[in-house]
Design an enzyme around this catalytic site. Structure first.
Site, PDB file in Angstrom:
ATOM      1  N   HIS A   1       0.816  -1.241   0.033  1.00  0.00           N
ATOM      2  CA  HIS A   1       0.076  -0.011  -0.159  1.00  0.00           C
ATOM      3  C   HIS A   1       0.815   1.347   0.019  1.00  0.00           C
ATOM      4  O   HIS A   1       1.857   1.250   0.607  1.00  0.00           O
ATOM      5  CB  HIS A   1      -0.774   0.286   1.350  1.00  0.00           C
ATOM      6  CG  HIS A   1      -1.651  -1.108   1.277  1.00  0.00           C
ATOM      7  ND1 HIS A   1      -2.710  -1.664   0.727  1.00  0.00           N
ATOM      8  CD2 HIS A   1      -1.418  -2.112   2.433  1.00  0.00           C
ATOM      9  CE1 HIS A   1      -3.341  -3.039   1.183  1.00  0.00           C
ATOM     10  NE2 HIS A   1      -2.606  -3.006   2.187  1.00  0.00           N
TER      11      HIS A   1
ATOM     12  N   ARG B   1      -1.466  -5.269  -5.819  1.00  0.00           N
ATOM     13  CA  ARG B   1      -0.882  -6.541  -5.909  1.00  0.00           C
ATOM     14  C   ARG B   1       0.172  -6.981  -6.831  1.00  0.00           C
ATOM     15  O   ARG B   1       0.446  -6.578  -7.837  1.00  0.00           O
ATOM     16  CB  ARG B   1      -2.155  -7.452  -6.492  1.00  0.00           C
ATOM     17  CG  ARG B   1      -3.203  -7.932  -5.396  1.00  0.00           C
ATOM     18  CD  ARG B   1      -4.017  -8.831  -6.158  1.00  0.00           C
ATOM     19  NE  ARG B   1      -4.884  -8.180  -7.439  1.00  0.00           N
ATOM     20  CZ  ARG B   1      -6.073  -7.792  -7.119  1.00  0.00           C
ATOM     21  NH1 ARG B   1      -6.409  -7.413  -6.137  1.00  0.00           N
ATOM     22  NH2 ARG B   1      -6.663  -7.467  -8.394  1.00  0.00           N
TER      23      ARG B   1
END
Length: 267
Positions: free
Chosen positions: A59, A155
């Protein structure tokens, strides 16, 4: 005020959940969310129940989301393990510092999984995950997650599943190094414990009424998450499996013998 609850089905979820939760018949539940209140939109509390490995992801930070013009905060989070199968693991960071090209290549060929550090876990293990930290939840693990309320996830690797990867963005925001040992611990069986004190939120475990030093750190609205026993928030009982907004810590009465998490953003 009890927060509304959202039960989310996931293919990687569980049909048998740890106490006090129960999955509806025929449902595999992966997450239970508590809708952030208007007073504290910065924080999200949820439980995650994983029967198989989740994607390896990362993140961005607040600074990075602002720089990219996304108009959202970044995401720092923490995990408290509440249940785990024998040998279950959480992947956090790497065994050495990876450069951008090495991280991309490892994500593309799948060797990223072997480069990560996989921590064998048991109930009571706690991990703080700063933004930019590459991480993954392993199978057979149930956790409670407190996080900045952000849905920005990149991802890097998904074990061959047919989902989109975000290698350009993920590599760009990753600090692909060793996870700081100061950001993980095993909680003692009892007693008040300061788990997080910034930069974005604070989090404490309190047993019964918090001590004066812990209570003094909380000013204004906070979230109360009972783990054992109950709490009363302005006359409303809050049981394990729930999360409630309290206007102040003085408005909360923690039952004798209870164990609760309390959290609030740091402005």
């Amino acid at each position: 005020m009890l927060l509304p609850t959202k039960m989310v089905e996931k293919p990687w979820g569980m049909d048998t959940l740890p106490t006090p939760f129960a999955a509806p018949d025929g449902k595999r539940i992966g997450e239970i969310w508590f809708e952030p209140p208007e007073q504290l939109p910065q924080l999200l509390v949820k439980y995650i129940f994983a029967s198989e490995k989740l994607s390896i992801q990362v993140h961005p930070s607040d600074t990075q989301t602002e720089g990219m013009g996304l108009g959202k905060q970044g995401k720092e989070e923490c995990w408290l393990v509440i249940d785990a199968d024998e040998g279950a693991t959480l992947g956090i960071g790497f065994n050495h510092q990876l450069g951008a090209e090495e991280l991309r290549a490892a994500s593309e060929d799948g060797s990223i999984e072997q480069l990560m550090i996989w921590h064998r876990v048991k109930p009571g293990d706690f991990f703080y995950i700063p933004a930019n930290t590459v991480h993954a939840i392993g199978g057979g693990v149930s956790i409670i997650e407190i996080q900045q309320n952000s849905d920005i996830t990149y991802r890097l690797y998904d074990y061959g599943r047919p989902r989109e990867l975000h290698l350009d963005d993920g590599v760009a925001v990753s600090q692909a190094g060793v996870h700081d040992p100061a950001n993980r611990r095993h909680l003692p069986d009892s007693g008040d414990v300061a788990l997080v004190d910034g930069p974005h939120f604070r989090l404490d475990r309190v047993d019964g009424q918090p001590d004066a030093a812990t209570a003094a750190r909380y000013s204004g609205p906070l979230l109360v998450i009972p783990r054992e026993g109950a709490a009363m928030v302005e006359g409303e009982q809050v049981q394990p499996g729930s999360c409630a907004l309290a206007p102040t810590i003085a408005a909360v009465r923690f039952a004798e013998g209870s164990s609760c998490l309390i959290t609030q953003p740091i402005k």
